[in-house]
Write an enzyme that holds these catalytic residues in place. Structure first.
Site, mmCIF file in Angstrom:
data_model
loop_
_atom_site.group_PDB
_atom_site.id
_atom_site.type_symbol
_atom_site.label_atom_id
_atom_site.label_comp_id
_atom_site.label_asym_id
_atom_site.label_seq_id
_atom_site.Cartn_x
_atom_site.Cartn_y
_atom_site.Cartn_z
ATOM 1 C CG HIS A 74 -1.883 -1.063 1.350
ATOM 2 N ND1 HIS A 74 -1.807 -2.050 2.296
ATOM 3 C CD2 HIS A 74 -3.008 -1.317 0.626
ATOM 4 C CE1 HIS A 74 -2.835 -2.867 2.160
ATOM 5 N NE2 HIS A 74 -3.570 -2.465 1.165
ATOM 6 C CB SER A 107 -1.514 -10.292 1.196
ATOM 7 O OG SER A 107 -2.880 -10.453 1.531
ATOM 8 N NE ARG A 145 -8.372 -12.056 2.176
ATOM 9 C CZ ARG A 145 -8.737 -11.211 1.217
ATOM 10 N NH1 ARG A 145 -7.818 -10.684 0.424
ATOM 11 N NH2 ARG A 145 -10.003 -10.883 1.036
#
Ligand code: AMP
Length: 284
Positions: free
Chosen positions: A37, A186, A188
């Site tokens: 990000h 990620s 996750r």
């Protein structure tokens, strides 16, 4: 950095930035920030005078209620990271702001949305993505929007939607950021136990097996996918799909030639991971 929750506040802040001659860069996210990000935010910072980041865990793109419920959320930490990376405006709407409850309109990109992730997660997944991205583009009205190659199919679909619907937005797709051992970052990944974190490397390994086969001259997508899947199985991971397709159309190319997307999805412990590489395959 200012954090706002309403559409009107976003429009006011963007209008004020534009009035001072600044270009607007936009990074849509679902939060739980990592270096992937942040790389998009830094790229936006480099290219644009005013950087807007949205943080919204979009319920309409989740096909699995348990995945939505377990999706990591830490807005305070995210805000600290975004501020440190020079973001100007953080937009954190609640669900009712974007979906007041009477919506009759969705945006769907046919052809690209039904395969790979669309086949695995259902047609509603990308319809959820494109609808929320279209709404966010209309709210933020950016000059440039930044997406990650990590979600290659999503980036392709958003690019197509932007062209087909004449959004005056440039789509900038940025490289996948990986951990030092190769695992694609990620949100996750944080849910992986230590042994699952090791097994998760099977995805990158499978992609490497496919790259090596192409480099060795193999042009048979089915054979390459079978050997890459077998290599993943040896590492205790069963791929949901392993595909070599045209990077432009996501359709099979027989024999392999041109720009090929090698894409994999696999469950590892409680999470479903995806990864991909782009390979330029010379005709033999
Ligand atoms: P998400 O919050 O997972 O919806 O991701 C927001 C944006 O970050 C999307 O454009 C993703 O493709 C991008 N992204 C997620 N992970 C990575 C990564 N490891 N490298 C680069 N971009 C990423």
């Amino acid at each position: 950095m200012k954090t706002v929750r309403t559409i009107a506040e976003v429009r006011d802040a963007v209008a004020a930035a534009r009035a001072t001659g600044r270009t607007v860069g936009f990074v849509p996210t679902m939060g739980a920030f990592h270096d992937g990000h942040l790389s998009l935010m830094r790229r936006a910072r480099e290219r644009c005078g005013f950087v807007v980041v949205s943080l919204f865990v979009n319920p309409t793109q989740f096909n699995d209620a348990a995945d939505l419920a377990a999706y990591p959320r830490d807005e305070a930490h995210d805000a600290t990271m975004a501020r440190a990376d020079g973001v100007d405006l953080l937009f954190t709407p609640d669900v009712h702001t974007l979906y007041p409850g009477a919506e009759a309109t969705t945006v769907a990109v046919s052809g690209l949305s039904e395969v790979l992730e669309g086949e695995s997660r259902g047609a509603g997944h990308f319809r959820g993505v494109t609808t929320v991205v279209a709404k966010l583009f209309n709210i933020v009205a950016p000059d440039v929007a930044f997406f990650g190659q990590k979600d290659a199919q999503q980036a392709l679909i958003v690019r197509r939607m932007t062209a087909d619907l004449d959004f005056p937005v440039e789509i900038d797709v940025c490289p996948t950021v990986r951990e030092s051992d190769g695992l694609a970052m990620s949100s996750r990944n944080g849910r992986l136990a230590a042994d699952e974190r090791v097994r998760a490397l099977a995805l990158r390994h499978g992609l490497s097996v496919a790259e090596a086969a192409i480099a060795a001259g193999d042009r048979d997508a089915a054979r390459i996918a079978a050997s890459a899947s077998a290599a993943m199985r040896e590492r205790g991971v069963e791929p949901e799909y392993f595909a070599l397709v045209s990077a432009a159309t996501l359709q099979p190319v027989v024999p392999l030639a041109g720009r090929i997307l090698v894409a994999v999805a696999a469950p590892v412990g409680p999470v479903r991971l995806i990864d991909n590489v782009l390979v330029d395959v010379p005709a033999t």
